[in-house]
Design a protein around this motif. Sequence first.
Motif, PDB file in Angstrom:
ATOM      1  N   PRO A 141     -32.119 -41.518  36.190  1.00 18.75           N
ATOM      2  CA  PRO A 141     -30.743 -41.249  36.639  1.00 18.75           C
ATOM      3  C   PRO A 141     -29.832 -42.472  36.597  1.00 18.75           C
ATOM      4  O   PRO A 141     -28.602 -42.329  36.594  1.00 18.75           O
ATOM      5  CB  PRO A 141     -30.933 -40.738  38.072  1.00 18.75           C
ATOM      6  CG  PRO A 141     -32.264 -41.269  38.497  1.00 18.75           C
ATOM      7  CD  PRO A 141     -33.106 -41.318  37.261  1.00 18.75           C
ATOM      8  N   ALA A 142     -30.421 -43.669  36.544  1.00 17.41           N
ATOM      9  CA  ALA A 142     -29.599 -44.888  36.500  1.00 17.41           C
ATOM     10  C   ALA A 142     -29.038 -45.160  35.109  1.00 17.41           C
ATOM     11  O   ALA A 142     -28.141 -45.998  34.958  1.00 17.41           O
ATOM     12  CB  ALA A 142     -30.422 -46.082  36.967  1.00 17.41           C
ATOM     13  N   LEU A 143     -29.574 -44.467  34.106  1.00 22.40           N
ATOM     14  CA  LEU A 143     -29.128 -44.662  32.727  1.00 22.40           C
ATOM     15  C   LEU A 143     -28.740 -43.292  32.158  1.00 22.40           C
ATOM     16  O   LEU A 143     -29.548 -42.630  31.501  1.00 22.40           O
ATOM     17  CB  LEU A 143     -30.229 -45.312  31.892  1.00 22.40           C
ATOM     18  CG  LEU A 143     -30.661 -46.719  32.324  1.00 22.40           C
ATOM     19  CD1 LEU A 143     -31.935 -47.131  31.597  1.00 22.40           C
ATOM     20  CD2 LEU A 143     -29.540 -47.727  32.061  1.00 22.40           C
ATOM     21  N   PRO A 144     -27.529 -42.845  32.398  1.00 31.05           N
ATOM     22  CA  PRO A 144     -27.135 -41.484  32.019  1.00 31.05           C
ATOM     23  C   PRO A 144     -27.019 -41.305  30.510  1.00 31.05           C
ATOM     24  O   PRO A 144     -26.755 -42.264  29.773  1.00 31.05           O
ATOM     25  CB  PRO A 144     -25.771 -41.318  32.690  1.00 31.05           C
ATOM     26  CG  PRO A 144     -25.244 -42.714  32.839  1.00 31.05           C
ATOM     27  CD  PRO A 144     -26.450 -43.566  33.094  1.00 31.05           C
ATOM     28  N   PRO A 145     -27.226 -40.084  30.017  1.00 30.85           N
ATOM     29  CA  PRO A 145     -27.087 -39.812  28.580  1.00 30.85           C
ATOM     30  C   PRO A 145     -25.679 -40.127  28.085  1.00 30.85           C
ATOM     31  O   PRO A 145     -24.684 -39.877  28.772  1.00 30.85           O
ATOM     32  CB  PRO A 145     -27.379 -38.311  28.481  1.00 30.85           C
ATOM     33  CG  PRO A 145     -28.195 -37.997  29.694  1.00 30.85           C
ATOM     34  CD  PRO A 145     -27.674 -38.900  30.768  1.00 30.85           C
ATOM     35  N   ARG A 146     -25.617 -40.663  26.881  1.00 28.91           N
ATOM     36  CA  ARG A 146     -24.338 -40.961  26.242  1.00 28.91           C
ATOM     37  C   ARG A 146     -24.499 -40.857  24.730  1.00 28.91           C
ATOM     38  O   ARG A 146     -25.604 -41.033  24.189  1.00 28.91           O
ATOM     39  CB  ARG A 146     -23.848 -42.377  26.574  1.00 28.91           C
ATOM     40  CG  ARG A 146     -23.448 -42.614  28.014  1.00 28.91           C
ATOM     41  CD  ARG A 146     -22.149 -41.936  28.372  1.00 28.91           C
ATOM     42  NE  ARG A 146     -21.680 -42.304  29.693  1.00 28.91           N
ATOM     43  CZ  ARG A 146     -22.015 -41.685  30.829  1.00 28.91           C
ATOM     44  NH1 ARG A 146     -22.868 -40.656  30.784  1.00 28.91           N
ATOM     45  NH2 ARG A 146     -21.532 -42.083  31.986  1.00 28.91           N
ATOM     46  N   TYR A 147     -23.395 -40.617  24.034  1.00 27.05           N
ATOM     47  CA  TYR A 147     -23.335 -40.803  22.599  1.00 27.05           C
ATOM     48  C   TYR A 147     -22.841 -42.218  22.346  1.00 27.05           C
ATOM     49  O   TYR A 147     -21.854 -42.658  22.954  1.00 27.05           O
ATOM     50  CB  TYR A 147     -22.382 -39.799  21.945  1.00 27.05           C
ATOM     51  CG  TYR A 147     -22.920 -38.388  21.892  1.00 27.05           C
ATOM     52  CD1 TYR A 147     -24.098 -38.099  21.211  1.00 27.05           C
ATOM     53  CD2 TYR A 147     -22.244 -37.344  22.516  1.00 27.05           C
ATOM     54  CE1 TYR A 147     -24.594 -36.808  21.154  1.00 27.05           C
ATOM     55  CE2 TYR A 147     -22.736 -36.039  22.463  1.00 27.05           C
ATOM     56  CZ  TYR A 147     -23.911 -35.784  21.789  1.00 27.05           C
ATOM     57  OH  TYR A 147     -24.409 -34.515  21.731  1.00 27.05           O
ATOM     58  N   ALA A 148     -23.517 -42.954  21.470  1.00 27.28           N
ATOM     59  CA  ALA A 148     -23.148 -44.342  21.192  1.00 27.28           C
ATOM     60  C   ALA A 148     -23.097 -44.564  19.692  1.00 27.28           C
ATOM     61  O   ALA A 148     -23.949 -44.072  18.939  1.00 27.28           O
ATOM     62  CB  ALA A 148     -24.137 -45.305  21.842  1.00 27.28           C
ATOM     63  N   TYR A 149     -22.096 -45.328  19.260  1.00 28.30           N
ATOM     64  CA  TYR A 149     -21.860 -45.584  17.829  1.00 28.30           C
ATOM     65  C   TYR A 149     -21.655 -47.069  17.603  1.00 28.30           C
ATOM     66  O   TYR A 149     -20.925 -47.740  18.353  1.00 28.30           O
ATOM     67  CB  TYR A 149     -20.612 -44.814  17.373  1.00 28.30           C
ATOM     68  CG  TYR A 149     -20.127 -45.189  15.994  1.00 28.30           C
ATOM     69  CD1 TYR A 149     -20.584 -44.514  14.864  1.00 28.30           C
ATOM     70  CD2 TYR A 149     -19.206 -46.225  15.805  1.00 28.30           C
ATOM     71  CE1 TYR A 149     -20.140 -44.856  13.594  1.00 28.30           C
ATOM     72  CE2 TYR A 149     -18.770 -46.575  14.538  1.00 28.30           C
ATOM     73  CZ  TYR A 149     -19.243 -45.886  13.442  1.00 28.30           C
ATOM     74  OH  TYR A 149     -18.809 -46.224  12.182  1.00 28.30           O
ATOM     75  N   ALA A 150     -22.307 -47.600  16.558  1.00 29.73           N
ATOM     76  CA  ALA A 150     -22.058 -48.976  16.113  1.00 29.73           C
ATOM     77  C   ALA A 150     -22.331 -49.047  14.612  1.00 29.73           C
ATOM     78  O   ALA A 150     -23.067 -49.899  14.135  1.00 29.73           O
ATOM     79  CB  ALA A 150     -22.920 -49.965  16.879  1.00 29.73           C
ATOM     80  N   GLY A 151     -21.771 -48.087  13.897  1.00 30.91           N
ATOM     81  CA  GLY A 151     -22.010 -47.955  12.463  1.00 30.91           C
ATOM     82  C   GLY A 151     -22.660 -46.632  12.127  1.00 30.91           C
ATOM     83  O   GLY A 151     -22.516 -46.111  11.022  1.00 30.91           O
ATOM     84  N   ALA A 152     -23.412 -46.090  13.065  1.00 30.80           N
ATOM     85  CA  ALA A 152     -23.993 -44.754  12.983  1.00 30.80           C
ATOM     86  C   ALA A 152     -24.069 -44.220  14.408  1.00 30.80           C
ATOM     87  O   ALA A 152     -24.125 -44.990  15.374  1.00 30.80           O
ATOM     88  CB  ALA A 152     -25.376 -44.789  12.334  1.00 30.80           C
ATOM     89  N   ARG A 153     -24.073 -42.887  14.535  1.00 28.56           N
ATOM     90  CA  ARG A 153     -23.973 -42.265  15.859  1.00 28.56           C
ATOM     91  C   ARG A 153     -25.359 -41.869  16.364  1.00 28.56           C
ATOM     92  O   ARG A 153     -26.173 -41.324  15.612  1.00 28.56           O
ATOM     93  CB  ARG A 153     -23.064 -41.032  15.767  1.00 28.56           C
ATOM     94  CG  ARG A 153     -22.602 -40.466  17.104  1.00 28.56           C
ATOM     95  CD  ARG A 153     -21.420 -39.516  16.882  1.00 28.56           C
ATOM     96  NE  ARG A 153     -20.882 -39.025  18.133  1.00 28.56           N
ATOM     97  CZ  ARG A 153     -21.019 -37.778  18.577  1.00 28.56           C
ATOM     98  NH1 ARG A 153     -21.688 -36.890  17.839  1.00 28.56           N
ATOM     99  NH2 ARG A 153     -20.493 -37.413  19.717  1.00 28.56           N
ATOM    100  N   HIS A 154     -25.605 -42.118  17.664  1.00 25.50           N
ATOM    101  CA  HIS A 154     -26.903 -41.870  18.274  1.00 25.50           C
ATOM    102  C   HIS A 154     -26.709 -41.231  19.648  1.00 25.50           C
ATOM    103  O   HIS A 154     -25.731 -41.521  20.341  1.00 25.50           O
ATOM    104  CB  HIS A 154     -27.687 -43.181  18.444  1.00 25.50           C
ATOM    105  CG  HIS A 154     -27.769 -43.996  17.201  1.00 25.50           C
ATOM    106  ND1 HIS A 154     -28.833 -43.930  16.319  1.00 25.50           N
ATOM    107  CD2 HIS A 154     -26.897 -44.895  16.671  1.00 25.50           C
ATOM    108  CE1 HIS A 154     -28.609 -44.745  15.308  1.00 25.50           C
ATOM    109  NE2 HIS A 154     -27.448 -45.339  15.497  1.00 25.50           N
ATOM    110  N   LEU A 155     -27.656 -40.420  20.041  1.00 27.22           N
ATOM    111  CA  LEU A 155     -27.717 -39.909  21.405  1.00 27.22           C
ATOM    112  C   LEU A 155     -28.711 -40.761  22.178  1.00 27.22           C
ATOM    113  O   LEU A 155     -29.875 -40.870  21.786  1.00 27.22           O
ATOM    114  CB  LEU A 155     -28.159 -38.440  21.407  1.00 27.22           C
ATOM    115  CG  LEU A 155     -28.470 -37.831  22.779  1.00 27.22           C
ATOM    116  CD1 LEU A 155     -27.255 -37.858  23.692  1.00 27.22           C
ATOM    117  CD2 LEU A 155     -29.004 -36.408  22.626  1.00 27.22           C
ATOM    118  N   VAL A 156     -28.253 -41.378  23.265  1.00 28.37           N
ATOM    119  CA  VAL A 156     -29.110 -42.232  24.094  1.00 28.37           C
ATOM    120  C   VAL A 156     -29.626 -41.419  25.268  1.00 28.37           C
ATOM    121  O   VAL A 156     -28.852 -40.874  26.061  1.00 28.37           O
ATOM    122  CB  VAL A 156     -28.340 -43.462  24.608  1.00 28.37           C
ATOM    123  CG1 VAL A 156     -29.243 -44.325  25.489  1.00 28.37           C
ATOM    124  CG2 VAL A 156     -27.790 -44.282  23.448  1.00 28.37           C
TER     125      VAL A 156
END
Length: 287
Positions: A155-170
């Motif tokens: 719960p301390a690291l919530p899901p996010r979409y992150a992009y730095a050249g390609a898109r990822h689900l964290v």
Amino acid sequence: MTSDDAAGAPEILRYAAFSADPEGGNPAGVVLDAAGLSDGRMLAIAAEVGYSETAFLTPDPAGGFAVRYFSPLAEVPFCGHATVASAVALAERAGQGHYLYRTAAGEVPVEVAEDADGTLRATLTSVEPHVTATGEADVAEALALLGWAPDDLDPALPPRYAYAGARHLVLAAATRERLARLAYDFDGLAAFMTARDLTTVQLVWRAAPDVFHVRDPFPVGGVVEDPATGAAAAAFGAYLRALDPAAAPATVTLHQGEDLGRPSTLHVDLRTASPRVRVSGAAVAIP
């Protein structure tokens, strides 16, 4: 005569990235001079090599390189481990220093230098990243496809979409044991990711504030799992900084590939003045 015929048979190199041991890291194909190769030929070479990605470099008049990345199934906009692998291959032939990669995602500076033990290490600087929220429905569907339960998440690291050249689900696992058990719906996750323009799903477990273990399913590239994912590492660095800029570590170490028997180490540097993230690692030729 086709352009491929005119180009002749290209030299195909094979390197392991994010490791100094050819038995570790993430293997990448490298073509240092792809001038004249068609899209179809590059895709065919990537499929023949069989690694998660192959990098194709073409020197440009400005002194940098136009770079394209192909998985065995499709072209991807950016690939971190193939960037590190190809930069080390370049440095072994042209010397250490700075190289500029012009990718579909944007310009990516890369620096190659030698460690004290003689290992060549490449450091890439990502394109400008961004991090966005995920909807509850997306998270629920991803968890179902992975075979995870909601309480498997940290719960301390919530899901996010992150992009730095390609898109990822964290997605962050609550335990190392949960991360170690990876058995997912390959076709279902590939369809989920394609619909959301995802390159990998970045599964992480926090071992310490600045140390994480990570795994990256990559079904959209025809690969069950990536042993080291530089683009996802850059995106994850942006994720940590966006989550809490004041608490984000200055540097982060990611351990990946251990569950595959190909241990990899990725270093993420968040000390840049710009939003861009630096990712570094060693690379070595595969005999």
